[in-house]
Scaffold this active site. Structure first.
Site, PDB file in Angstrom:
ATOM      1  N   GLY A  48       0.966  -1.145  -0.013  1.00 27.42           N
ATOM      2  CA  GLY A  48      -0.064   0.007  -0.016  1.00 27.42           C
ATOM      3  C   GLY A  48       0.892   1.136   0.058  1.00 27.42           C
ATOM      4  O   GLY A  48       0.423   2.087  -0.519  1.00 27.42           O
ATOM      5  N   GLU A 103       3.712   4.723   5.791  1.00 26.94           N
ATOM      6  CA  GLU A 103       2.383   3.800   5.816  1.00 26.94           C
ATOM      7  C   GLU A 103       1.514   4.509   4.979  1.00 26.94           C
ATOM      8  O   GLU A 103       1.552   5.741   4.692  1.00 26.94           O
ATOM      9  CB  GLU A 103       1.859   3.738   7.099  1.00 26.94           C
ATOM     10  CG  GLU A 103       2.251   2.479   7.994  1.00 26.94           C
ATOM     11  CD  GLU A 103       1.654   1.266   7.954  1.00 26.94           C
ATOM     12  OE1 GLU A 103       0.977   0.926   6.686  1.00 26.94           O
ATOM     13  OE2 GLU A 103       1.738   0.434   8.642  1.00 26.94           O
ATOM     14  N   ASP A 107      -5.504   2.244  10.301  1.00 29.80           N
ATOM     15  CA  ASP A 107      -6.726   1.963  10.744  1.00 29.80           C
ATOM     16  C   ASP A 107      -7.127   1.816  12.294  1.00 29.80           C
ATOM     17  O   ASP A 107      -7.258   2.724  13.124  1.00 29.80           O
ATOM     18  CB  ASP A 107      -7.557   0.910   9.965  1.00 29.80           C
ATOM     19  CG  ASP A 107      -8.860   0.685  10.198  1.00 29.80           C
ATOM     20  OD1 ASP A 107      -9.593   1.321  10.990  1.00 29.80           O
ATOM     21  OD2 ASP A 107      -9.646  -0.221   9.528  1.00 29.80           O
ATOM     22  N   LYS A 135      -7.507   6.726  10.115  1.00 32.92           N
ATOM     23  CA  LYS A 135      -8.842   6.723  10.458  1.00 32.92           C
ATOM     24  C   LYS A 135      -9.120   7.023  11.827  1.00 32.92           C
ATOM     25  O   LYS A 135      -8.181   6.753  12.695  1.00 32.92           O
ATOM     26  CB  LYS A 135      -9.390   5.153  10.092  1.00 32.92           C
ATOM     27  CG  LYS A 135      -9.643   4.900   8.643  1.00 32.92           C
ATOM     28  CD  LYS A 135     -10.349   3.687   8.244  1.00 32.92           C
ATOM     29  CE  LYS A 135     -10.406   3.469   7.007  1.00 32.92           C
ATOM     30  NZ  LYS A 135     -10.940   2.128   6.626  1.00 32.92           N
ATOM     31  N   ASP A 163      -5.642  -0.787  -2.085  1.00 37.66           N
ATOM     32  CA  ASP A 163      -6.545  -1.647  -3.317  1.00 37.66           C
ATOM     33  C   ASP A 163      -7.639  -2.359  -2.311  1.00 37.66           C
ATOM     34  O   ASP A 163      -7.916  -2.080  -1.295  1.00 37.66           O
ATOM     35  CB  ASP A 163      -5.528  -2.915  -3.483  1.00 37.66           C
ATOM     36  CG  ASP A 163      -5.728  -3.862  -2.382  1.00 37.66           C
ATOM     37  OD1 ASP A 163      -5.453  -3.410  -1.127  1.00 37.66           O
ATOM     38  OD2 ASP A 163      -5.717  -5.246  -2.738  1.00 37.66           O
TER      39      ASP A 163
HETATM   40  P1  5GP Z   1      -4.619  -1.796  10.945  1.00 34.53           P
HETATM   41  O1  5GP Z   1      -4.155  -2.639  11.639  1.00 34.53           O
HETATM   42  O2  5GP Z   1      -4.251  -0.394  11.264  1.00 34.53           O
HETATM   43  O3  5GP Z   1      -6.253  -1.960  11.252  1.00 34.53           O
HETATM   44  O4  5GP Z   1      -4.826  -2.014   9.527  1.00 34.53           O
HETATM   45  C1  5GP Z   1      -3.862  -1.447   8.525  1.00 34.53           C
HETATM   46  C2  5GP Z   1      -3.917  -2.075   7.346  1.00 34.53           C
HETATM   47  O5  5GP Z   1      -5.409  -2.339   6.933  1.00 34.53           O
HETATM   48  C3  5GP Z   1      -3.352  -1.010   6.092  1.00 34.53           C
HETATM   49  O6  5GP Z   1      -1.929  -1.019   6.079  1.00 34.53           O
HETATM   50  C4  5GP Z   1      -4.246  -1.495   5.043  1.00 34.53           C
HETATM   51  O7  5GP Z   1      -3.665  -2.403   4.398  1.00 34.53           O
HETATM   52  C5  5GP Z   1      -5.516  -2.162   5.638  1.00 34.53           C
HETATM   53  N1  5GP Z   1      -6.767  -1.068   5.437  1.00 34.53           N
HETATM   54  C6  5GP Z   1      -7.228  -0.293   6.525  1.00 34.53           C
HETATM   55  N2  5GP Z   1      -8.340   0.501   6.210  1.00 34.53           N
HETATM   56  C7  5GP Z   1      -8.204   0.410   4.673  1.00 34.53           C
HETATM   57  C8  5GP Z   1      -9.151   1.084   3.960  1.00 34.53           C
HETATM   58  O8  5GP Z   1      -9.903   1.835   4.080  1.00 34.53           O
HETATM   59  N3  5GP Z   1      -8.817   0.495   2.449  1.00 34.53           N
HETATM   60  C9  5GP Z   1      -7.808  -0.299   2.188  1.00 34.53           C
HETATM   61  N4  5GP Z   1      -7.721  -0.473   0.666  1.00 34.53           N
HETATM   62  N5  5GP Z   1      -7.013  -0.839   2.954  1.00 34.53           N
HETATM   63  C10 5GP Z   1      -7.293  -0.548   4.493  1.00 34.53           C
END
Ligand code: 5GP
Length: 181
Positions: A48, A103, A107, A135, A163
């Site tokens: 990403g 990054e 999220d 987010k 993606d």
């Molecule tokens: P976390 O561990 O912060 O919940 O997850 C982060 C990862 O989840 C990001 O690096 C990404 O790959 C994926 N991700 C989280 N939110 C989104 C989103 O809105 N769109 C996409 N395409 N991937 C997301």
């Protein structure tokens, strides 16, 4: 860009190409100033972060070193669990280095908090984070993200490296995926 030009799967554009370019140059200037006199190593998280890494590193004036990691985060549906496996490790030894993790999006922050623990355990001189998107949920976890491009709503976004089933990474903007057929 008019709505007529958007792929049908994209509900609307959240961050335009122009807004991204503007924010990237602001972040690059900030990072250059903060790391003046120190060699920074940019560590991107595949896949990403490819766009933000390409744009950020070129906007910086300090010729940063670049390395990559690929991790897989086990989770349920679109939520990550914080249980992470390294698919591709760094090529560079980061002990004593000033590491800036680049990054695409934070999220829940679970993947990132695991990554920070991992990088800190290797004896880096410092570890900071730059993310293009953040987010709201990320604010609830104990992860210090020093550089943030844009705070966005809790919607699933694609484009600018992000993606959905390997599609939409090359869109030059960040868009919200249409959820209803
Ligand atoms: P976390 O561990 O912060 O919940 O997850 C982060 C990862 O989840 C990001 O690096 C990404 O790959 C994926 N991700 C989280 N939110 C989104 C989103 O809105 N769109 C996409 N395409 N991937 C997301």
């Amino acid at each position: 860009m008019s709505a007529a030009d958007l792929p049908v799967e994209i509900e609307h554009v959240l961050v335009t190409q122009e807004q991204i370019a503007q924010r990237i140059s602001e972040l690059a200037a900030e990072i250059d100033a903060d790391y003046a006199g120190r060699n920074v190593l940019l560590v991107g998280v595949l896949k990403g972060a490819i766009m933000v890494m390409a744009d950020l590193s070129r906007a910086m004036s300090s010729d940063p070193a670049v390395d990559w990691m690929a991790v897989s985060s086990y989770g349920v549906g679109t939520k990550s669990s914080g249980v992470v496996r390294i698919l591709k490790d760094l090529d560079i030894d980061i002990s004593g280095r000033h590491v800036l993790v680049v990054e695409d999006i934070v999220d829940s922050g679970l993947t990132l908090s695991w990554l920070l623990r991992n990088l800190n355990s290797r004896g880096a001189a410092s570890v900071e984070v730059c993310t293009m998107l953040r987010k709201p949920e990320a604010a609830r976890v104990e992860v210090r993200v020093k550089y943030v491009g844009f705070d966005i709503p809790a919607e699933f976004v694609v484009g600018y490296g992000l993606d959905y089933a390997e599609r939409f990474r090359s869109l030059p903007y960040v868009g919200v995926l249409r959820t209803t057929p």
